[in-house]
Scaffold this active site. Structure first.
Site, mmCIF file in Angstrom:
data_model
loop_
_atom_site.group_PDB
_atom_site.id
_atom_site.type_symbol
_atom_site.label_atom_id
_atom_site.label_comp_id
_atom_site.label_asym_id
_atom_site.label_seq_id
_atom_site.Cartn_x
_atom_site.Cartn_y
_atom_site.Cartn_z
ATOM 1 N N GLU A 181 -14.630 48.773 32.381
ATOM 2 C CA GLU A 181 -15.424 49.178 31.223
ATOM 3 C C GLU A 181 -15.714 50.670 31.395
ATOM 4 O OE1 GLU A 181 -19.223 47.261 30.639
ATOM 5 O OE2 GLU A 181 -19.492 48.319 28.748
ATOM 6 N N ARG B 1 -16.066 40.338 45.579
ATOM 7 C CA ARG B 1 -16.303 41.778 45.376
ATOM 8 C C ARG B 1 -16.287 42.484 46.709
ATOM 9 N NH1 ARG B 1 -19.045 43.198 40.636
ATOM 10 N NH2 ARG B 1 -19.702 45.191 41.447
ATOM 11 N N LYS C 69 -22.142 50.316 39.204
ATOM 12 C CA LYS C 69 -22.051 51.531 38.391
ATOM 13 C C LYS C 69 -23.430 51.925 37.866
ATOM 14 C CE LYS C 69 -18.474 50.044 35.999
ATOM 15 N NZ LYS C 69 -17.575 49.886 34.876
HETATM 16 P P1 ATP Z 1 -20.475 47.258 37.644
HETATM 17 O O1 ATP Z 1 -21.275 46.033 37.903
HETATM 18 O O2 ATP Z 1 -20.587 48.290 38.697
HETATM 19 O O3 ATP Z 1 -20.621 47.803 36.260
HETATM 20 P P2 ATP Z 1 -18.188 45.924 36.733
HETATM 21 O O4 ATP Z 1 -17.598 44.743 37.400
HETATM 22 O O5 ATP Z 1 -18.933 45.631 35.500
HETATM 23 O O6 ATP Z 1 -18.978 46.754 37.786
HETATM 24 P P3 ATP Z 1 -15.869 46.881 35.460
HETATM 25 O O7 ATP Z 1 -15.581 48.226 34.964
HETATM 26 O O8 ATP Z 1 -16.056 45.804 34.469
HETATM 27 O O9 ATP Z 1 -17.107 47.012 36.394
HETATM 28 O O10 ATP Z 1 -14.797 46.462 36.546
HETATM 29 C C1 ATP Z 1 -13.420 46.468 36.334
HETATM 30 C C2 ATP Z 1 -12.794 45.519 37.303
HETATM 31 O O11 ATP Z 1 -13.110 45.896 38.640
HETATM 32 C C3 ATP Z 1 -13.305 44.113 37.111
HETATM 33 O O12 ATP Z 1 -12.213 43.216 37.149
HETATM 34 C C4 ATP Z 1 -14.221 43.897 38.261
HETATM 35 O O13 ATP Z 1 -14.260 42.573 38.650
HETATM 36 C C5 ATP Z 1 -13.629 44.796 39.339
HETATM 37 N N1 ATP Z 1 -14.665 45.240 40.263
HETATM 38 C C6 ATP Z 1 -15.812 45.877 39.964
HETATM 39 N N2 ATP Z 1 -16.558 46.078 41.061
HETATM 40 C C7 ATP Z 1 -15.855 45.548 42.101
HETATM 41 C C8 ATP Z 1 -16.095 45.427 43.506
HETATM 42 N N3 ATP Z 1 -17.210 45.890 44.063
HETATM 43 N N4 ATP Z 1 -15.161 44.820 44.255
HETATM 44 C C9 ATP Z 1 -14.023 44.363 43.700
HETATM 45 N N5 ATP Z 1 -13.740 44.435 42.401
HETATM 46 C C10 ATP Z 1 -14.644 45.021 41.590
HETATM 47 MG MG MG Z 2 -17.804 44.542 33.883
#
Ligand code: ATP
Ligand code: MG
Length: 555
Positions: free
Chosen positions: A37, A266, A276
């Site tokens: 995102e 994760r 983020k």
């Molecule tokens: P945040 O909670 O920091 O906003 P998010 O999961 O919402 O993280 P996205 O931009 O939606 O962030 O993530 C894109 C992809 O990266 C998703 O498939 C998510 O599962 C993966 N991802 C995000 N954070 C991690 C992490 N700490 N370890 C492994 N994969 C991750």
């Molecule tokens: Mg997300």
């Protein structure tokens, strides 16, 4: 790219599923996607997901899409879109054809929502947020049906159109799936599919005032793109039900080769946060200078700090993929970069805490040009020119008035050391300023020790580094420590209580003249000091310390 030829280490649970799907003929081409995102910069956790998604596809000669999951205009912007593309490319991965955006499927999503309405599987609900929460029930208590749940299909059609044409206020109503208010999975209790947002979207401008929720948009995006294996993190485990429900209830997508979701753990990294939202708070509250501050666990921060893409990919391989959440030891990341740089980093000398040293028996006015290997184990990397004269800088820490014991290998009065890449010197005396601080150290050198041991057989145990003073170039050194004091800062909701007030120390010293044109994308080993790379955001000569030469965390 080299990882694409290498066996990508995957845990068996994902590999097994893919192997079975290929064997049964369910899929012939493996397709994955990385779906960020654009609401922040990518961090090291995303690198794990990127390496997994792109690596899995490459491992099976498949394809991987980069798809922006841009369904929430409130928090997203184009700066984040740009930085994410840059980071994925820098990590060394190529997405299939052009970049994808969920927002480019908004028309299709809308038609899918209409299809669900027409099947009596979605309705427009006017409950307030508080009422919705109350009706939803809890894990222990089943929910209650919304009074709007049985609105007639034709009426729902009209209401949804009105939502789309902006006739309702933000928050006045939502479109919900009609599933099961007593499901043991909370996400199946009539989840929201669409909400109203009067926001300008970075891709679709003001075309829409209704935006789909992640659970609705994600599975559809996957299906539209022909993704076969949708890999996401464990917190979406329950949501797999709504993923399947949506696709199963739409005629176009309810096929035997429709995508399936698989969850992995994760990455949580010691002394870092991989949220983020929290990273944004650090930037917004000026705890760091920017998203790419070298202390940030963002891809851009690591790059600016001197991490190589290869080291981050190697780290992701080392940690592997599992279904168990854990906290990853930061020393794994540090040893990945150390191993890479030990191999490839050009060597150089930098004096971080300079003190002047005068070689009294060296001819005045003479300057020698010497050759030093760029890499001691790799002669093929060539040599560099360094200089030597009567006046040089050494590091304060390399001199003590008196040698404390036999193990002491640095300079002291009446003690000899070798100057790296040049001669053996012996300290004779020093003078001090009015506060008693050492100002200049005086030495004699042995002119017969350039590139060889003393001819009389005496052993010189220590080697220290130096920079010749007339050719020395001034530089700033930024020495970083952990950004957080606690190894697991996510224990704190308010991160500020765990911030390390001494995470940045600035020093002014000297480097070899050939570093005047150092490039930011090249990390050097400053001999005996650590790995450093030129700061990409400074016009002056500033070096960021990437990592020390050895792991000192257990000392
Ligand atoms: P945040 O909670 O920091 O906003 P998010 O999961 O919402 O993280 P996205 O931009 O939606 O962030 O993530 C894109 C992809 O990266 C998703 O498939 C998510 O599962 C993966 N991802 C995000 N954070 C991690 C992490 N700490 N370890 C492994 N994969 C991750
Ligand atoms: Mg997300």
């Amino acid at each position: 790219m080299d990882t694409q030829n290498k066996e990508v280490k995957l845990t068996n649970f994902i590999r097994n599923v893919i192997n079975e799907d290929l064997a049964s003929g369910k899929h012939t081409l493996i397709k994955t996607r990385f779906p960020p995102e654009p609401n922040g910069y990518l961090h090291i956790g995303h690198a794990k997901s990127i390496c997994l998604n792109f690596g899995t596809a490459a491992n099976y000669d498949g394809l991987c899409n980069l798809r922006f999951d841009d369904t929430n205009p409130t928090k997203e912007n184009i700066e984040y879109v740009k930085s994410i593309k840059k980071d994925v490319e820098w990590l060394g991965f190529n997405w299939d054809s052009e970049v994808k955006f969920s927002s480019s499927y908004f028309d299709i999503f809308y038609k899918c929502a209409e299809e669900l309405i027409s099947k009596g599987l979605a309705y427009v609900c006017f409950l307030s947020n508080d009422e919705t929460r109350e009706y939803r029930g809890t894990l222990k208590k089943p929910g209650k049906n919304s009074p709007y749940r049985d609105t007639h299909i034709e009426e729902n059609f009209k209401l949804f159109k009105k939502m789309k044409s902006g006739e309702f206020k933000e928050g006045e109503c939502v479109l919900r799936a009609k599933i099961d208010m007593s499901s043991s999975f909370m996400c199946m209790r009539d989840p929201t599919l669409y909400r109203i947002r009067f926001e300008t979207h970075h891709q679709t401008n003001d075309d829409w005032c209704i935006y789909p929720m992640y659970d609705f948009a994600h599975c559809l995006g996957d299906a539209i793109e022909g993704v076969t294996h949708s890999l996401c993190t464990l917190e979406f485990q329950d949501n797999r039900r709504i993923y399947d429900w949506t696709l199963e209830n739409l005629d176009t997508f309810n096929t035997s080769h429709r995508p399936h979701q698989y969850e992995f753990s994760r990455l949580n990294l010691e002394y870092a946060t991989t949220s983020k939202r929290k990273l944004k708070l650090l930037v917004d509250n000026n705890y760091v200078s920017s998203w790419n501050d070298p202390r940030m666990p963002t891809i851009s921060g690591l790059r600016r700090r001197g991490y190589t893409a290869a080291s981050i990919r190697d780290f992701c391989e080392r940690i592997g993929v599992s279904k168990v959440n854990s906290l990853t030891d930061i020393s794994i990341l540090e040893s990945s970069i150390r191993d890479d740089l030990n191999n490839i980093a050009p060597r150089s000398m930098a004096v971080i805490n300079p003190i002047k040293l005068l070689i009294e028996n060296y001819p005045e006015g003479k300057i020698e040009s010497l050759k030093a290997l760029i890499h001691p184990q790799k002669e093929e990397m060539g040599t560099r020119e360094i200089f030597f004269s009567r006046e040089i800088y050494i590091d304060k820490e390399d001199f003590l008035e008196e040698s404390p014991n036999n193990k002491y290998k640095r300079l002291a009065i009446n003690k000899e050391v070798r100057l790296r890449n040049s001669y053996v010197i012996k300290a004779t005396h020093f003078d001090t300023d009015k506060d008693g601080n050492i100002k200049t150290i005086y030495c004699n050198y042995d002119s017969d020790t350039l590139g060889k041991n003393p001819s009389d057989g005496r052993k010189i145990k220590g080697v220290i580094h130096f920079v010749e003073s007339s050719k020395a170039v001034r530089a700033e050194f930024r020495i970083y420590d952990r950004l957080f004091l606690d190894s697991n800062p996510s224990n704190f909701d308010d991160l500020s209580s765990s911030i390390n007030p001494n995470s940045l120390e600035i020093k002014n010293g000297f480097v070899e003249p050939n570093l005047l044109n150092a490039k930011a994308d090249r990390t050097y080993q400053f001999e005996r000091e650590g790995y450093f790379c030129r700061d990409s955001e400074s016009d002056e000569l500033v070096f960021n310390k990437t990592v020390g030469l050895r792991d000192t965390s257990n000392q």
